[in-house]
Design a protein around this motif. Structure first.
Motif, PDB file in Angstrom:
ATOM      1  N   ASN A  45       0.791  -1.423   0.003  1.00  0.00           N
ATOM      2  CA  ASN A  45      -0.014   0.064   0.096  1.00  0.00           C
ATOM      3  C   ASN A  45       0.871   1.225  -0.135  1.00  0.00           C
ATOM      4  OD1 ASN A  45      -2.019   1.938   0.466  1.00  0.00           O
ATOM      5  ND2 ASN A  45      -2.086   1.452   2.632  1.00  0.00           N
ATOM      6  N   HIS A  70     -11.221 -12.959  -3.025  1.00  0.00           N
ATOM      7  CA  HIS A  70     -10.769 -11.606  -2.638  1.00  0.00           C
ATOM      8  C   HIS A  70      -9.464 -11.055  -3.640  1.00  0.00           C
ATOM      9  CE1 HIS A  70     -10.978 -13.610   1.489  1.00  0.00           C
ATOM     10  NE2 HIS A  70     -11.991 -13.317   1.308  1.00  0.00           N
ATOM     11  N   ASN A  71      -9.780  -9.760  -3.899  1.00  0.00           N
ATOM     12  CA  ASN A  71      -8.671  -9.165  -4.734  1.00  0.00           C
ATOM     13  C   ASN A  71      -7.740  -8.471  -3.738  1.00  0.00           C
ATOM     14  OD1 ASN A  71      -7.146  -7.361  -6.281  1.00  0.00           O
ATOM     15  ND2 ASN A  71      -8.895  -6.836  -7.343  1.00  0.00           N
ATOM     16  N   GLY A  72      -6.538  -8.693  -3.636  1.00  0.00           N
ATOM     17  CA  GLY A  72      -5.478  -7.807  -2.995  1.00  0.00           C
ATOM     18  C   GLY A  72      -4.750  -8.249  -1.737  1.00  0.00           C
ATOM     19  N   TRP A  80      -3.931  -4.348  -3.868  1.00  0.00           N
ATOM     20  CA  TRP A  80      -5.061  -4.541  -4.851  1.00  0.00           C
ATOM     21  C   TRP A  80      -4.478  -4.725  -6.251  1.00  0.00           C
ATOM     22  CZ3 TRP A  80     -10.197  -4.907  -3.727  1.00  0.00           C
ATOM     23  CH2 TRP A  80     -11.032  -4.504  -4.974  1.00  0.00           C
ATOM     24  N   GLY A  81      -5.095  -5.618  -6.995  1.00  0.00           N
ATOM     25  CA  GLY A  81      -4.705  -5.745  -8.301  1.00  0.00           C
ATOM     26  C   GLY A  81      -3.668  -6.751  -8.595  1.00  0.00           C
TER      27      GLY A  81
END
Ligand SMILES: NC(=O)c1ccc[n+]([C@@H]2O[C@H](COP(=O)([O-])OP(=O)(O)OC[C@H]3O[C@@H](n4cnc5c(N)ncnc54)[C@H](O)[C@@H]3O)[C@@H](O)[C@H]2O)c1
Length: 347
Positions: free
Chosen positions: A24, A264-266, A271-272
């Protein structure tokens, strides 16, 4: 600052990693060098483009300092926080000569993958829905008993893992690992997970555990995850860059009796950058639960081992061959290994 200071002071670091929240990077996961906490927070909000540049410049500086330590013999590795990924995106000197791979190892690629995931070991979880510590204690005892029985019939190359897991579960209560729900994580392979779950279900039926138990697992596991920069980074057949396996895993789990599944993503790396599939399974002591747990856990773990085996990971080929011996209904195509010399001569 720390890496640079240690270098100036001639302090030798044997083992090093970075544990900032680089999954992040633009919203507080990484504070760039040269700015105070307050300055960084203001810049993040008022001038995000400038903040991004500061993070990139800081990562380049940090990588330069790490490289100097590595030249002096530091073993640096990626902790799974996307340090190498973000540093490479910042143009830092972290790539190998081939320009495709990182020059430093990653803890999944080089440690967890070959030692754990290829054999099907991963963080199996359970929660005692009664909320009673004595139920958790009973599950610890049962899991330990199961593993102590299994270790004798386990292949030589997984015995030390089994022994570690037995030691872990024996010390779990004493080490006060519970912070909320009466829950436990224990590394186990396909057989271990099935036998433990089977024994829990029986103990619920017999009244030794006072309420249902919910099973699950982390996404940081052999199956259910497509995460090319972490969990699946050592799957070299190219499929690490697809997001198919998490979906297949979840579909298989749902048809084979999971109580719920999730995509779930990330998770963990940003994320991605990853797709994770997960499940929950309720054990209530019933015959149906006994059938479901065998059906689903077998698929859940072996699905991931199959893929690792198709990618020619040596331990995974062994593990899936063992699973096929134990269950003749399981048919997984084994990879054909090409003699690299023969191949080289042809070219
Ligand atoms: N490998 C794994 O199994 C695993 C497990 C958990 C978390 N992770 C990943 O590891 C990372 C860290 O997780 P966490 O839970 O410890 O996060 P966290 O946010 O609690 O801790 C990150 C720390 O880094 C510090 N930090 C930020 N920028 C810094 C800088 N430039 N120099 C020095 N320190 C700086 C922050 O002050 C904070 O204390 C995350 O990206 C997470 O996804 C990996």
């Amino acid at each position: 600052d720390v890496w640079e200071k240690f270098h100036q002071e001639n302090i030798k670091i044997d083992l090093g990693s970075d544990q900032t929240s680089l999954h992040n990077p633009w919203a507080g996961g990484y504070y760039p060098v040269g700015l105070t906490f307050e300055e960084a927070n203001r810049m993040m909000a008022d001038n995000p483009a400038q903040f991004k540049e500061e993070v990139h410049a800081s990562l380049r500086r940090q990588a330069d300092a790490i490289n100097k330590h590595a030249d002096r013999g530091t073993y640096f590795f990626d902790y799974g926080n996307a340090f190498l990924l973000e540093a490479s995106r910042a143009g830092a000197d972290v790539m190998s000569a081939d320009g495709l791979t990182f020059k430093y190892p990653s803890y999944v690629q080089d440690i967890m993958g070959p030692l754990f995931f290829d054999y099907g070991f991963g963080p199996f979880r359970w929660v005692c829905t009664s909320g009673k510590p004595e139920d958790l204690e009973m599950t610890d005892l049962i899991a330990c008993e199961v593993l102590e029985k299994l270790i004798n019939s386990s292949p030589e190359d997984v015995r030390s893992q089994m022994a570690d897991n037995i030691q872990w579960i024996k010390g779990a209560k004493q080490n006060k690992l519970v912070v909320g729900s009466q829950a436990r994580i224990l590394y186990a392979d396909a057989i271990g997970r099935i036998k433990i779950a089977e024994a829990f279900n029986k103990a619920i039926a017999d009244g030794k555990i006072s309420g249902p138990v919910v099973l699950g697992r982390d996404h940081h596991d052999v199956s259910g995850t497509d995460s090319p920069f972490r969990e699946t980074s050592n799957i070299y057949d190219g499929s690490s860059f697809t997001a198919d396996m998490a979906i297949q895993n979840v579909i298989g789990d749902s048809f084979r009796g999971a109580t719920w599944v999730s995509i779930h993503n990330g998770g963990g790396v940003g994320w991605g950058e990853v797709i994770n599939g997960g499940f929950g399974m309720l054990l209530d002591g019933s015959k149906e639960a006994d059938k479901r747990l065998k059906n689903m856990l077998f698929w859940d773990v072996n699905n991931g081992i199959s893929r690792r085996s198709w990618a020619r990971n040596e331990a995974a080929v062994k593990a899936i061959s063992r699973a096929m011996l134990e269950n003749p209904n399981l048919k997984v195509t084994l990879p054909h290994l090409v003699d690299e010399n023969l191949f080289g001569n042809l070219l």
